[in-house]
Design a protein around this motif. Structure first.
Motif, mmCIF file in Angstrom:
data_model
loop_
_atom_site.group_PDB
_atom_site.id
_atom_site.type_symbol
_atom_site.label_atom_id
_atom_site.label_comp_id
_atom_site.label_asym_id
_atom_site.label_seq_id
_atom_site.Cartn_x
_atom_site.Cartn_y
_atom_site.Cartn_z
ATOM 1 N N ARG A 119 -14.754 -55.941 -6.508
ATOM 2 C CA ARG A 119 -13.809 -56.434 -7.505
ATOM 3 C C ARG A 119 -12.826 -57.452 -6.943
ATOM 4 O O ARG A 119 -12.384 -58.340 -7.667
ATOM 5 C CB ARG A 119 -13.036 -55.267 -8.105
ATOM 6 N N CYS A 120 -12.459 -57.312 -5.654
ATOM 7 C CA CYS A 120 -11.437 -58.228 -5.133
ATOM 8 C C CYS A 120 -11.921 -59.013 -3.920
ATOM 9 O O CYS A 120 -11.158 -59.780 -3.323
ATOM 10 C CB CYS A 120 -10.167 -57.477 -4.787
ATOM 11 N N GLY A 121 -13.170 -58.838 -3.523
ATOM 12 C CA GLY A 121 -13.750 -59.648 -2.461
ATOM 13 C C GLY A 121 -13.248 -59.343 -1.074
ATOM 14 O O GLY A 121 -13.472 -60.136 -0.153
ATOM 15 N N ALA A 122 -12.598 -58.242 -0.870
ATOM 16 C CA ALA A 122 -12.075 -57.895 0.460
ATOM 17 C C ALA A 122 -12.282 -56.406 0.683
ATOM 18 O O ALA A 122 -12.180 -55.616 -0.238
ATOM 19 C CB ALA A 122 -10.589 -58.237 0.563
ATOM 20 N N PRO A 123 -12.592 -56.005 1.930
ATOM 21 C CA PRO A 123 -12.787 -54.582 2.209
ATOM 22 C C PRO A 123 -11.455 -53.836 2.139
ATOM 23 O O PRO A 123 -10.397 -54.411 2.370
ATOM 24 C CB PRO A 123 -13.355 -54.573 3.634
ATOM 25 N N LEU A 124 -11.547 -52.551 1.831
ATOM 26 C CA LEU A 124 -10.351 -51.705 1.755
ATOM 27 C C LEU A 124 -10.197 -50.966 3.069
ATOM 28 O O LEU A 124 -11.085 -50.228 3.488
ATOM 29 C CB LEU A 124 -10.480 -50.714 0.592
ATOM 30 N N ARG A 125 -9.036 -51.226 3.729
ATOM 31 C CA ARG A 125 -8.726 -50.524 4.970
ATOM 32 C C ARG A 125 -7.266 -50.094 4.938
ATOM 33 O O ARG A 125 -6.436 -50.761 4.332
ATOM 34 C CB ARG A 125 -8.971 -51.422 6.176
ATOM 35 N N ILE A 126 -7.002 -48.961 5.584
ATOM 36 C CA ILE A 126 -5.632 -48.465 5.634
ATOM 37 C C ILE A 126 -5.250 -48.151 7.060
ATOM 38 O O ILE A 126 -6.110 -47.937 7.933
ATOM 39 C CB ILE A 126 -5.440 -47.194 4.773
ATOM 40 N N ASN B 94 -5.285 -52.116 16.827
ATOM 41 C CA ASN B 94 -6.694 -52.012 16.415
ATOM 42 C C ASN B 94 -7.118 -50.539 16.307
ATOM 43 O O ASN B 94 -8.173 -50.132 16.777
ATOM 44 C CB ASN B 94 -7.617 -52.756 17.390
ATOM 45 N N ALA B 95 -6.241 -49.763 15.652
ATOM 46 C CA ALA B 95 -6.505 -48.336 15.439
ATOM 47 C C ALA B 95 -6.101 -47.974 14.013
ATOM 48 O O ALA B 95 -5.028 -48.379 13.557
ATOM 49 C CB ALA B 95 -5.727 -47.479 16.443
ATOM 50 N N SER B 96 -6.941 -47.254 13.348
ATOM 51 C CA SER B 96 -6.619 -46.888 11.963
ATOM 52 C C SER B 96 -5.595 -45.768 11.899
ATOM 53 O O SER B 96 -4.894 -45.624 10.905
ATOM 54 C CB SER B 96 -7.895 -46.471 11.226
ATOM 55 N N ILE B 97 -5.496 -44.934 12.943
ATOM 56 C CA ILE B 97 -4.526 -43.856 12.996
ATOM 57 C C ILE B 97 -3.781 -43.942 14.318
ATOM 58 O O ILE B 97 -4.407 -43.994 15.381
ATOM 59 C CB ILE B 97 -5.193 -42.471 12.880
ATOM 60 N N VAL B 98 -2.437 -43.922 14.253
ATOM 61 C CA VAL B 98 -1.610 -43.936 15.451
ATOM 62 C C VAL B 98 -0.669 -42.745 15.380
ATOM 63 O O VAL B 98 0.040 -42.569 14.386
ATOM 64 C CB VAL B 98 -0.814 -45.243 15.571
ATOM 65 N N ILE B 99 -0.694 -41.932 16.460
ATOM 66 C CA ILE B 99 0.196 -40.769 16.506
ATOM 67 C C ILE B 99 1.063 -40.854 17.749
ATOM 68 O O ILE B 99 0.719 -41.522 18.739
ATOM 69 C CB ILE B 99 -0.586 -39.441 16.506
ATOM 70 N N SER B 100 2.210 -40.176 17.720
ATOM 71 C CA SER B 100 3.142 -40.177 18.849
ATOM 72 C C SER B 100 2.763 -39.094 19.854
ATOM 73 O O SER B 100 1.913 -38.223 19.581
ATOM 74 C CB SER B 100 4.559 -39.940 18.335
ATOM 75 N N GLN B 101 3.446 -39.132 21.007
ATOM 76 C CA GLN B 101 3.243 -38.111 22.027
ATOM 77 C C GLN B 101 3.631 -36.734 21.510
ATOM 78 O O GLN B 101 2.969 -35.735 21.801
ATOM 79 C CB GLN B 101 4.079 -38.462 23.266
ATOM 80 N N ASP B 102 4.704 -36.664 20.701
ATOM 81 C CA ASP B 102 5.148 -35.376 20.162
ATOM 82 C C ASP B 102 4.081 -34.758 19.256
ATOM 83 O O ASP B 102 3.830 -33.554 19.302
ATOM 84 C CB ASP B 102 6.444 -35.557 19.375
ATOM 85 N N THR B 103 3.446 -35.582 18.432
ATOM 86 C CA THR B 103 2.386 -35.074 17.565
ATOM 87 C C THR B 103 1.175 -34.675 18.384
ATOM 88 O O THR B 103 0.538 -33.636 18.136
ATOM 89 C CB THR B 103 1.989 -36.129 16.520
ATOM 90 N N MET C 19 -5.426 -40.355 -2.655
ATOM 91 C CA MET C 19 -4.677 -40.044 -1.445
ATOM 92 C C MET C 19 -3.708 -38.876 -1.661
ATOM 93 O O MET C 19 -3.532 -38.029 -0.784
ATOM 94 C CB MET C 19 -3.894 -41.282 -0.981
ATOM 95 N N THR C 20 -3.101 -38.835 -2.850
ATOM 96 C CA THR C 20 -2.168 -37.743 -3.141
ATOM 97 C C THR C 20 -2.886 -36.403 -3.163
ATOM 98 O O THR C 20 -2.367 -35.388 -2.673
ATOM 99 C CB THR C 20 -1.473 -37.990 -4.497
ATOM 100 N N GLU C 21 -4.087 -36.383 -3.733
ATOM 101 C CA GLU C 21 -4.859 -35.141 -3.753
ATOM 102 C C GLU C 21 -5.143 -34.654 -2.341
ATOM 103 O O GLU C 21 -5.123 -33.445 -2.073
ATOM 104 C CB GLU C 21 -6.165 -35.354 -4.516
ATOM 105 N N ILE C 22 -5.397 -35.591 -1.421
ATOM 106 C CA ILE C 22 -5.657 -35.208 -0.031
ATOM 107 C C ILE C 22 -4.394 -34.649 0.614
ATOM 108 O O ILE C 22 -4.436 -33.633 1.329
ATOM 109 C CB ILE C 22 -6.187 -36.423 0.767
ATOM 110 N N MET D 183 -8.131 -39.207 4.659
ATOM 111 C CA MET D 183 -7.746 -40.453 3.982
ATOM 112 C C MET D 183 -8.682 -41.591 4.379
ATOM 113 O O MET D 183 -9.125 -42.386 3.542
ATOM 114 C CB MET D 183 -6.298 -40.820 4.335
ATOM 115 N N GLN D 184 -8.969 -41.663 5.683
ATOM 116 C CA GLN D 184 -9.873 -42.719 6.165
ATOM 117 C C GLN D 184 -11.258 -42.566 5.544
ATOM 118 O O GLN D 184 -11.877 -43.557 5.116
ATOM 119 C CB GLN D 184 -9.967 -42.661 7.692
ATOM 120 N N ALA D 185 -11.727 -41.308 5.469
ATOM 121 C CA ALA D 185 -13.054 -41.084 4.887
ATOM 122 C C ALA D 185 -13.069 -41.438 3.402
ATOM 123 O O ALA D 185 -14.019 -42.051 2.898
ATOM 124 C CB ALA D 185 -13.463 -39.626 5.094
#
Length: 599
Positions: free
Chosen positions: A503-510, A553-562, A446-449, A489-491
């Protein structure tokens, strides 16, 4: 003057004075004396030979004269009656002066009548100047074993009384070699037994110019050599003695008679004659020309050159702190070249000998020291800031600190928060070591991105990331960069999801929250620890938006200003208005579907 400017000015003076002082000390120790002398020689060669203006002619006792006069039945030293005959022949042409650069301090081996014949010829001519010699010896204490030395004695070896009483004058002919044995200067008077004793050339000068006692100093004269060996007209001794050269040749001339045979060892290296070497009598001719034409070289006092050293050190420090290394080196090299050319011009046109080596050393040494200091400081700054900034941003900060202060300031920026959903439950299923390993892999990716899109990693909060865009390096599209970061990041998370699930039995989501607004950004913290960060309501709102990603239920949320900042660049979908804790007015929020021009 602003505080940063004052601080930089203090650094320039501190480094310039420090390195310049070191060069001054080295100069005072004589380290540069040899190279400075060679630099002076080079200026003579660059200037080239010049035609003598004084009517000086050399009568040379050369190898040809030895061969031609061998048949007359005498070895060196020749009978002084020959010198008498030479004077009589020269006098018929009415020369202005005749100077013998030959010592006659001992009686002739051919008897008293030989000295008398020479003295009579000197008297008849009335314009002959003879040579004397200053010598030094050691004084031993009386009655001491081995004769231990207690002092030094200086003596003046004069021409025989019979000869000097008839001469127009006499003076010492000693040379004054520099440390490298080259002759570049000469003493025209010396204190001897409490009174000034003139040199051979000083006597000739006084008689030729009619100015008596003008030279009363022990300071050496810098000889302005006219050219290499053979610059002054030279006639072999035997041609004059045998009448092959008519007396009219010497009308009004100043004639210097001296040895020119290598066997007599009266040869010295000079600026124009380093290898071939120059006759002692020809050096005397150059000195006499220098005095008669008033063209002695001018060497400014030591304090002047030390001042120049300090000025160049300060200039180099200024260049080192204000310019990048390559450009700065070009400026330093250019200044050194200009100064060198100015020194050559001062020598050629004004006879001024400016030191080159010490000032150039100060220029390059100070610049090198400042560049090395800057490099060490930049590397330290890079190591300290590398965990916050991308290499590109970091390079700009280090290269141009004056353009982007890391001090606190109010700026418009875009803030990004990201967080792994359900990380607590994931960490409970794995040993701590695996959690750390997986988290390091994720945060590294993530830092590289973030860095790729010009963002700044403000901090890691467990598995959460806070990133800043538009600070400290300002750019117009900071909101678009933040959104592109969120999409990538999502990709990348999707690419890591399979490994995490195994390894941990659960999907990775951010979840990612993005907001654009005013923040106070800069280096903040305690006296013990400082960090580059941003604070303000914009940061708080961004954190709240990231927390809403699961509920909306959205992976990315942005404000009106953005959303306003990225209008037309991305496909977005309205999520509605949400109530945010701490705000009375609901916030309009959106999610980003994809980039508008994406394939």
């Amino acid at each position: 003057m602003h505080a940063p400017d004052r601080k930089r000015l203090r650094r320039i003076f501190r480094w310039g004075l420090a390195v310049g002082s070191v060069v001054v000390v080295v100069a005072l120790l004589g380290t540069f004396d040899g190279p400075e002398l060679k630099a002076l020689d080079a200026r003579f060669l660059l200037r080239g030979p010049q035609q003598p203006a004084s009517p000086i002619v050399i009568v040379a006792i050369d190898d040809n004269s030895f061969q031609e006069l061998y048949e007359r039945g005498a070895q060196w030293p020749w009978p002084r009656s020959w010198h008498a005959e030479l004077i009589d022949r020269l006098s018929r042409g009415r020369p202005r002066l005749i100077g013998f650069d030959i010592l006659f301090t001992e009686p002739s081996r051919f008897g008293p009548q030989d000295d008398r014949a020479f003295a009579d010829a000197i008297r008849r001519a009335g314009n002959v100047v003879l040579a004397a010699h200053l010598s030094w010896g050691q004084i031993a204490a009386e009655g001491t074993e081995g004769g231990s030395v207690v002092g030094a004695k200086e003596s003046l070896d004069l021409p025989l009384p019979l000869l000097r009483d008839q001469a127009a004058g006499y003076g010492f002919v000693n040379m004054s070699p520099d440390t490298d044995a080259f002759i570049r200067r000469a003493q025209i008077t010396r204190s001897h037994q409490g009174r000034p004793e003139p040199s051979f050339v000083t006597r000739l000068f006084e008689l030729a110019s009619g100015v008596q006692g003008k030279a009363q100093t022990d300071e050496p004269v810098l000889i302005n050599f006219r050219g290499p060996v053979g610059t002054f007209p030279t006639i072999p001794y035997y041609q004059v003695l045998l009448g092959e050269v008519g007396p009219e040749t010497f009308a009004g001339k100043i004639i210097l008679v001296g040895s020119a045979a290598p066997s007599l060892q009266d040869l010295f290296p000079t600026p124009f004659a380093a290898q071939q070497r120059m006759l002692g009598v020809e050096i005397q001719a150059n000195l006499l020309e220098t005095l008669l034409q008033k063209i002695a070289l001018i060497h400014p006092p030591l304090l002047f050159h030390l001042f120049v050293v300090m000025v160049w050190a300060l200039v180099a420090a200024c260049i080192g702190f204000l310019f990048r290394p390559l450009k700065g080196f070009g400026l330093v090299a250019g200044l050194s070249l200009v100064y060198g050319l100015a020194a050559v011009a001062a020598f050629v046109w004004f006879r001024v000998w400016l030191d080159i080596v010490a000032p150039s050393t100060a220029l390059f040494t100070t610049y090198g020291a400042v560049v090395l200091r800057n490099y060490i400081q930049e590397e330290g700054e890079k190591r300290r800031l590398s965990r916050y900034f991308s290499p590109a941003v970091l390079d700009e900060i280090v290269r141009h600190p004056e353009k982007m202060s890391l001090g606190s300031a109010r700026r418009r920026a875009t803030i990004l928060f990201s967080d792994i959903r359900g990380f607590t439950s994931i960490s409970e299923q794995l040993p701590p070591e695996e959690v750390v390993e997986l988290l390091r892999e994720y945060l590294t990716a993530m830092t590289e991105i973030v860095f790729k899109h010009g963002g700044v990693v403000d901090k890691f909060i467990g598995d959460a990331i806070m990133a800043l865009y538009g600070v400290p390096l300002s750019y117009e599209d900071h909101a678009a960069r933040a959104v592109r970061t969120a999409l990538e990041m999502q990709a990348q998370t999707a690419a890591l999801a399979t490994r995490w699930a195994d390894r941990c039995g659960a999907p990775l989501r951010i979840g990612v929250g993005i907001h654009t607004g005013e923040v106070v950004v800069g280096t903040m913290g305690s006296a013990q620890r400082l960090e580059y960060t941003a604070i303000g309501d914009t940061v708080n709102l961004t954190s709240r938006l990231e927390g809403m990603t699961k509920d909306l239920n959205a992976s990315i949320v942005i404000s009106q200003d953005t959303k306003t900042e990225i209008e037309g660049l991305f496909d977005v979908r309205r999520l509605g208005q949400v109530k945010v804790r701490g705000r009375e007015t609901p916030v309009e929020v959106y999610t980003v579907v994809t980039e508008a021009n994406a394939d």
